[in-house]
Design a protein around this motif. Structure first.
Motif: not given
Length: 933
Positions: A861-884
């Motif tokens: 997030l940022s208020s000025n489009n210059k200074d961003f701070f990380k607010i969250a990280t969401v990790e993947n939980t889906l196996d890459p071998k899932v073909t559906e």
């Protein structure tokens, strides 16, 4: 008397030599380049295709298991596909070695040289350099014969590797005695549940010296990891003969097949019988030419047409049905491997000319697959429906046979099955039936599917006409005109529709997800059921000729997606793939047969050669070769289902066709066109078509954009200027209002989210109703995408990720943005400081198409489009071998935080791993909607 005997001997020699058509067959044609053929031993339409395997990686040019550019042989397996574009088969691998037995493919494989390699019809031979072993292969219909000559004494091994090629789901090896074993293999690849049984007989006792298994006892080895080495001592020059009988049903089936076809221990006798089987089939067409290369090209082409479909039943008639149960074929032979999107065009019409009995058997097989699997085959393989490719082209094969009065199958039952295929609701058919076309939103490859469904519907109409079903005839003839809804009179091209209008921008050279292995140039001529109507839509013969000329003179460059099948280019005509195959013959329809002759001769001369790379594209189960066989005789079926050939000047000095009823016909370059047009079906009564109303084409609803933030103008346009238009609008104020269609007079403006429906009317006949959705943008946000999306996957452009329209699992519809070999990074401007409590973004995975979930998504997030701070990280939980195909929302809830700018960074998966068929390639990220609360 002595002189007479000498004379008879010489006369007999020349007669026998003249009938030796197999001598011209060069099985190496198509094993290089992109032909995807194999050089091994098989008999016409046999269950066994015993051939060397030089590829185990599933690569595209290794689909058949062999490629001429390779230098390593891994062994000899008993099933192979001829010229397909997807890898499968390679069952029951045997490999002879010397010394200490190893079950590692890197150890038991060996280099080889083409100088020590030979192949002919029904026979293959090679020297295995590392072990100094001469290998010879031949076969009967159901039994493969191996003869291995060990050129030095010592410990000889026969490796049996059930993990070779595709994924082993279930395997078993049963030791019957020191010379006999039984094998069961259930595997998954293109065919997801393939069964094969085998009995293997060695000519001398063998001992097990190495094993790889999950479970075993004294006589049985089983599991998903399964290989054995059988060993014996040999003298220098000793031969070991191995016989392998296959069955799709059971161990009992293998024993019966071995008893019927595997009694002989005389390899040369079996080899000679295989050659005789080929000569019998090849003698159906006798070609005279002084050019030996052309004779090789012709007879190898005819040979390739007879390598499939493959016999898929035991000697007692038992076969494995589409329901995975065992059935018995009565009165016909049951087959497998039906590449119908390819073969309906020329291969099956060729069979109606030279093999009516097998044509009937093929259709009886179709009917049984309908009975036991619920539908006619689309692309059937080993009792599995792969649903590869499009259309329901088995109906073309049936309609063509019925029109030609080929007997031996139940016409009514065949019609029932054909009609059911057309009345399904999958693969865009529901929209097609309702709207008269498929749009981009309905289904991917919408243009190709609409056009091919329309042709198939015409085929069903012809069947209905033969069976005197007038109501059905009228219904399917109307559907057969659906091509008109995708013909753009302003461009002359078949174009995709999206949201009631033409998909823009349009580029006829572009290969994209609206077409099947092609582009608009190649598909704009696919109206085989109504070529006269297509010519009329273009404005007459002169304009259509100019359009044809434009195809052949266009730049050979294609844009959009890379499509390896598009080869053999003459302008945008692509002989290396099937959609173009009929087009050169259309010059006949505008009175310019000399142009047909010119184009056909160029193709015959240049795209078929007596070399390993002598095919300009995939063989595709005999279609590429059937084109050559028919065209060289001066005929081609532009419209299977009509009892007429389009014609060109015959290629050879003389061709003699020997028909099943004992009659024959001679063709020369001077044979009159009228004789060629009716060749083989001179006495067939042709039914006159019944009059049906012309289809009224659905109108176009046009506007500058389907998502807007200011009022926009909407225009509705009839594609036929004589049509009247009626329309209706529904917006948020119309929830309880009863509305009706009113005449359209002029463009109008909308300012709210609105649904617009319209239809055209002409002389009391109405078009289908076309509907367009116009959405007022749910926010005033803007987005700057730092990454560069692939233009094929743009989700409607820059604002497509914040427009409130969500893509579904079918990414080919165009509602996802795709980024390859890079992270996805974008900044959303919310236009003012807002208190943010939840952020999410949606991603799609289709691992088979190289589209994988991001490994993680970071939100800033940022208020000025210059200074961003990380607010969250969401990790993947889906196996890459899932073909559906899977859609996942990467959502995070946060402590309410004020900000104006949101930055999203989704980390690309990177290089595709070793387990993936595209190993080493760059993965895609597919993203659609970014949402903020």
């Amino acid at each position: 008397m002595k002189k007479i005997s000498v004379f008879l001997f010489i006369f007999s020699f020349f007669i026998l030599n003249a009938q030796n058509f197999a001598q011209y067959v060069n099985p190496f044609i198509g094993t290089g380049g992109h032909g995807h053929t194999f050089p091994g031993a098989t008999v016409p339409f046999g269950m066994v295709q015993l051939s060397p395997d030089t590829r185990i990686d599933g690569s595209w040019d290794g689909c058949s298991g062999y490629h001429y550019s390779d230098k390593i042989i891994y062994g000899f397996s008993h099933t192979h596909l001829n010229g397909t574009g997807v890898s499968d088969y390679g069952d029951i691998l045997l490999m002879p070695t010397m010394g200490k037995a190893s079950l590692d493919p890197k150890e038991y494989s060996t280099e080889f040289s083409h100088q020590n390699e030979k192949a002919s019809a029904g026979f293959y031979q090679v020297t295995l350099d590392k072990f100094n072993i001469d290998a010879k292969l031949t076969s009967t219909k159901r039994v493969g014969y191996h003869e291995y000559t060990f050129n030095k004494k010592g410990n000889a091994n026969i490796i049996l590797d059930l993990n070779h090629r595709d994924k082993l789901l279930e395997g078993e090896i049963r030791i019957i005695d020191s010379k006999t074993i039984e094998v069961f293999r259930r595997s998954e690849a293109w065919a997801t549940n393939q069964y094969i049984f085998a009995i293997i007989e060695f000519s001398k006792p063998m001992k097990i010296t190495a094993s790889k298994k999950d479970k075993s006892n004294a006589t049985t080895f089983s599991g998903q990891n399964l290989a054995l080495a059988f060993s014996t001592s040999v003298k220098k020059g000793e031969k070991v003969l191995i016989k392998v009988a296959l069955s799709p049903t059971s161990y009992e089936g293998t024993r019966k097949n071995m008893l019927a076809e595997g009694k002989s221990n005389d390899f040369e006798f079996i080899k000679k019988n295989a050659e005789n089987d080929w000569n019998k089939e090849l003698s159906k067409i006798e070609v005279t030419s002084s050019d030996q290369d052309k004779l090789s090209v012709f007879y190898t082409a005819l040979y390739h047409t007879m390598m499939q479909p493959n016999l898929a039943m035991d000697v007692d008639g038992k076969y494995r049905g589409r329901d995975n149960k065992i059935h018995t074929a009565e009165g016909f032979d049951y087959y497998s491997v039906f590449s119908l999107w390819d073969t309906f065009r020329a291969y099956h019409p060729l069979m109606t000319l030279i093999d009516k009995k097998r044509t009937s058997d093929f259709i009886n097989t179709f009917i049984k697959q309908y009975d036991e699997g619920g539908r006619l085959p689309v692309w059937e393989l080993a009792s599995n429906e792969t649903f590869c490719m499009i259309g329901y082209h088995s109906v073309s094969v049936i309609a063509d046979a019925m029109a030609k009065n080929i007997q031996g199958f139940d016409y009514e039952k065949a019609y029932e099955a054909a009609k059911k295929s057309a009345m399904e609701d999958h693969f865009g058919l529901n929209a097609y039936k309702q709207n008269g076309y498929i749009s981009v939103e309905d289904e991917h490859e919408s243009v190709s599917k609409t056009l091919e469904y329309a042709y198939d519907d015409w085929c069903i109409a012809q069947m209905a006409l033969i069976l005197n079903k007038k109501e059905d005839y009228d219904y399917f003839m109307k559907r057969s005109q659906s091509w008109k809804n995708l013909y753009n009179p302003e461009t002359g091209f078949m174009q995709a529709r999206k949201n009631g209008s033409w998909l823009q921008p349009f580029e006829p050279n572009e290969v994209n997800n609206n077409f099947t292995e092609g582009n608009s140039w190649q598909y704009s001529f696919f109206v085989p059921q109504d070529i006269e109507g297509l010519i009329a839509f273009h404005g007459g013969k002169q304009k259509f000729e100019k359009f044809l000329d434009g195809l052949f003179s266009a730049s050979e460059k294609t844009t959009g997606r890379e499509q390896v099948d598009i080869t053999g280019l003459m302008g945008q005509y692509a002989h290396g793939n099937e959609p173009s195959h009929h087009i050169a013959y259309l010059y006949n329809k505008v009175g310019r047969p000399e142009k047909t002759d010119e184009k056909i001769k160029f193709i015959l001369d240049n795209f078929y050669k007596n070399t390993p790379d002598g095919l300009i594209g995939n063989e595709d189960c005999g279609q590429m070769s059937a084109w050559f066989v028919l065209s060289s005789m001066g005929i081609y079926p532009v419209t299977p289902g009509k009892v007429v050939w389009e014609t060109t000047t015959p290629y050879f000095e003389k061709v003699k066709i020997n028909f099943e009823d004992g009659t024959s016909k001679i063709i020369t370059p001077t044979t009159p066109k009228i004789e060629l047009e009716n060749l083989g079906f001179e006495n067939i009564k042709k039914l006159e078509p019944l009059k049906v109303p012309d289809l009224v084409v659905a109108p176009i609803i046009e506007s500058s954009n389907s998502v807007f933030d200011k009022p926009i103008k909407v225009k509705i346009k009839a594609l036929n200027p004589k049509d009247k238009i009626f329309y209706m609008t529904l917006d948020e104020d119309d929830a309880n209002v009863r509305k009706r269609f009113i005449p359209y007079k002029k463009p109008f403006r909308i300012s709210k989210t609105t649904t617009i429906s319209a239809y055209a009317e002409n002389k009391g006949e109405k078009s289908s109703v076309v509907t367009a959705f116009f959405n007022r943008k749910p926010n005033n946000w803007s987005i700057e995408t730092k990454s560069k999306y692939n233009p094929q996957y743009d989700a409607g452009g820059t604002g497509g990720l914040i427009d409130g329209i969500l893509g579904d699992e079918n990414w080919r519809k165009g509602n996802w943005q795709g980024f390859q070999s890079q992270d996805f990074e974008a900044v959303v401007d919310l236009k003012m400081q807002r208190k943010i409590s939840e952020i999410s973004s949606r991603y799609l995975q289709d691992s088979r198409s190289w589209i994988l979930m991001p490994t993680e998504v970071d939100y800033y997030l940022s208020s000025n489009n210059k200074d961003f701070f990380k607010i969250a990280t969401v990790e993947n939980t889906l196996d890459p071998k899932v073909t559906e195909n899977t859609v996942r929302e990467f959502k995070t809830s946060i402590v309410p935080t004020e900000a104006r700018y949101l930055k999203i960074v989704a980390k690309n998966f990177g290089k595709l791993p070793e387990w993936h068929q595209g190993f080493g390639g760059d993965a895609f990220i597919f993203v659609d909607e970014i949402m903020v609360k």
